[in-house]
Enzyme design. Sequence first.
Site, short mmCIF file in Angstrom:
data_model
loop_
_atom_site.label_atom_id
_atom_site.label_comp_id
_atom_site.label_asym_id
_atom_site.label_seq_id
_atom_site.Cartn_x
_atom_site.Cartn_y
_atom_site.Cartn_z
N GLU A 1 13.20 2.49 10.43
CA GLU A 1 13.55 1.10 10.74
C GLU A 1 13.67 0.23 9.50
O GLU A 1 14.23 -0.85 9.54
CB GLU A 1 12.57 0.50 11.74
N LEU B 1 13.98 3.88 2.27
CA LEU B 1 13.15 5.02 2.64
C LEU B 1 11.94 5.13 1.72
O LEU B 1 11.89 4.50 0.67
CB LEU B 1 13.99 6.30 2.59
N GLY B 2 11.01 5.95 2.12
CA GLY B 2 9.81 6.15 1.29
C GLY B 2 8.54 5.80 2.07
O GLY B 2 7.44 6.17 1.66
N VAL C 1 5.40 3.78 4.01
CA VAL C 1 4.31 2.93 3.50
C VAL C 1 3.90 3.39 2.11
O VAL C 1 3.66 2.59 1.21
CB VAL C 1 3.10 2.99 4.48
N GLY D 1 -14.17 -4.22 4.40
CA GLY D 1 -13.94 -2.78 4.39
C GLY D 1 -14.06 -2.24 2.97
O GLY D 1 -13.30 -2.63 2.09
N GLY D 2 -15.04 -1.39 2.77
CA GLY D 2 -15.25 -0.82 1.43
C GLY D 2 -14.86 0.63 1.38
O GLY D 2 -15.62 1.48 0.92
N TYR E 1 -11.20 3.34 0.82
CA TYR E 1 -10.19 3.59 -0.23
C TYR E 1 -9.54 2.29 -0.69
O TYR E 1 -9.53 1.95 -1.87
CB TYR E 1 -9.07 4.46 0.34
N GLU F 1 -18.87 -4.32 3.58
CA GLU F 1 -18.74 -3.01 4.24
C GLU F 1 -19.75 -2.91 5.38
O GLU F 1 -20.92 -3.25 5.24
CB GLU F 1 -18.95 -1.89 3.20
N HIS G 1 -9.24 22.85 -25.34
CA HIS G 1 -10.28 22.02 -25.96
C HIS G 1 -9.64 21.10 -26.98
O HIS G 1 -8.83 21.55 -27.76
CB HIS G 1 -11.32 22.90 -26.66
P1 NAD Z 1 -10.96 3.68 5.02
O1 NAD Z 1 -11.18 4.42 6.26
O2 NAD Z 1 -10.91 4.39 3.72
O3 NAD Z 1 -12.07 2.57 4.86
C1 NAD Z 1 -12.31 1.60 5.83
C2 NAD Z 1 -13.72 1.08 5.62
O4 NAD Z 1 -13.89 -0.06 6.42
C3 NAD Z 1 -14.78 2.10 6.03
O5 NAD Z 1 -15.69 2.23 4.96
C4 NAD Z 1 -15.41 1.46 7.26
O6 NAD Z 1 -16.79 1.74 7.39
C5 NAD Z 1 -15.17 -0.02 7.00
N1 NAD Z 1 -15.11 -0.87 8.18
C6 NAD Z 1 -14.52 -0.60 9.38
N2 NAD Z 1 -14.62 -1.68 10.20
C7 NAD Z 1 -15.25 -2.64 9.48
C8 NAD Z 1 -15.63 -3.97 9.77
N3 NAD Z 1 -15.36 -4.55 10.93
N4 NAD Z 1 -16.28 -4.67 8.80
C9 NAD Z 1 -16.56 -4.10 7.60
N5 NAD Z 1 -16.21 -2.85 7.29
C10 NAD Z 1 -15.57 -2.13 8.21
O7 NAD Z 1 -9.63 2.82 5.28
P2 NAD Z 1 -8.73 1.94 4.29
O8 NAD Z 1 -9.42 1.65 3.02
O9 NAD Z 1 -8.24 0.81 5.13
O10 NAD Z 1 -7.54 2.91 4.00
C11 NAD Z 1 -6.82 3.47 5.10
C12 NAD Z 1 -6.45 4.89 4.82
O11 NAD Z 1 -5.38 4.90 3.92
C13 NAD Z 1 -7.56 5.71 4.17
O12 NAD Z 1 -8.42 6.30 5.09
C14 NAD Z 1 -6.78 6.72 3.42
O13 NAD Z 1 -6.52 7.79 4.28
C15 NAD Z 1 -5.49 6.00 3.07
N6 NAD Z 1 -5.52 5.58 1.67
C16 NAD Z 1 -5.58 6.55 0.73
C17 NAD Z 1 -5.60 6.20 -0.60
C18 NAD Z 1 -5.67 7.27 -1.63
O14 NAD Z 1 -5.35 8.42 -1.31
N7 NAD Z 1 -6.04 6.98 -2.85
C19 NAD Z 1 -5.61 4.87 -0.96
C20 NAD Z 1 -5.55 3.91 0.03
C21 NAD Z 1 -5.51 4.28 1.35
#
Ligand code: NAD
Length: 472
Positions: free
Chosen positions: A40, A44-45, A47, A182-183, A185, A205, A445
Amino acid sequence: MVMGTLREEAELAIVGGGPGGYVAAIRAADLGREVVLIDERTRLGGVCLLEGCIPSKALIHAAGLIDAAREAKAVGLEFAPPKLDLGVLRQFVHGVIATMAKGIDGLLQKRGVEVIHGRARFTGPRTLLVEGEHQSTIEFRNAIVATGSRPTRIPLAEELPVWTSTEALGIPEIPSRLIVVGGGYIGLELGQVYAALGSKVTIVEFAPRLLPGADPDLVEVVVRRAKQGLAGMLVESKVVGMERTAAGLAVTVEHEGQRQTLEAERVLIAVGRTPNTDAIGLETLGLSVDAQKRIPVTDECRTSAPHVFAIGDAVPGPMLAHKASREAKIAAEVLSQHKSAFDNRAIPAVVYTDPEIAWAGLTEREALERSVPIKVSRFPLRALGRAWTLGRTEGFVKMITAPDTSLLLGVGMVGPQASELIAEATLALEMGATLEDILVTIHPHPSMSEAILEAAEVAAGSPVHINPAKGR
Ligand code: NAD
């Protein structure tokens, strides 16, 4: 059928043009399929390229330069405090995205993949309705659902002008104060980026620790460093209220029964992602989703409708681009009658924090949860020459092995370049390597990769650059 609807036939229709969908299109076309790819968006690519992996890494690169310039003092180089030209930074990020998106277009064009821009919805077991500039109905023999995911919203913020990663990656401004809910990734990666760019960042978090999915010892090293750059990291903290203020938003947080209200210009919600499996007509294919809205699939990426495949964030497993791309190839191969299956032993995970965290295979946390007996051996980077030359000696590499054999089960690491080093560990795991395989492999090394060799030496009881464990 709506008047003016075009009708076409496709051997393979792929819905979604991210690192799942476009990779499936390329592989299937190379295997001789006639492919229609529908997305949509105008580019392309998915998110990953447009508002995820790629722009975030471009921003992390910029943030890294700021930190490196400040820390250069330690090697006798002093720079003036950085002046941020947000317009140029945006141009850099957009330039990267545009170049990569154009590259994908070219790759698909060369292979004769037809790309349709519009919103697709299944309307029957073998039909898709695409609503875009034109409306069309596609009759397909096979389909791949590669619709990805979107940021999960929280009800408290429903009506409020909060950011998700999508807005944050557009760097519309550098707020003086930013609260990240949210703490995981995204919270950690973007929290550190905005802190480097000048925001006072507080991460809130819900779980008892940051990055609850990773081994705590890996996360601890990042937390120690993040303490210098972030204004606050609140764990076991629940957001119980959120409202508008004159300056932005006020967030009420509850921790151990105590409430406090934090104020900020912006709030970034990063509490996970929701699969885009609703509103695509899965029911017309007879498909249902699990409790997390994911489509169950076999190891051939086949759904319960045998001619329909699903891959990436829309199916179970970690929501990672490289997992989607692997599944993409499997789906394309299986529907082209090739023998292929998702039989991977390890999917590497990388968190692009400073320092980086990466792991592959079994983690200590999983071993504990599943009562798998393991042996864990760590090699600290402070014993590694290359880490000293980079001025970054915090962190370590750990090997997780079976206690009774020297079979490698998992590798975890935290430190500079962990995102690159984990590839060797993943290959070792995929090949069923033992410690001996790593021990006899000559590592260059001085390099960070020697930390993998050294960790294997620790595991084998023959460490060179740290003292052997007592009792040996
Ligand atoms: P995440 O699942 O990594 O982290 C979400 C965090 O939010 C969790 O620690 C959870 O405990 C916390 N949480 C949930 N509800 C909450 C609330 N109401 N209040 C406070 N904390 C809460 O999800 P994300 O950071 O949103 O990223 C989404 C996904 O995208 C990831 O799981 C990952 O798969 C992908 N991602 C990957 C990368 C990477 O590969 N480097 C980078 C970014 C995102």
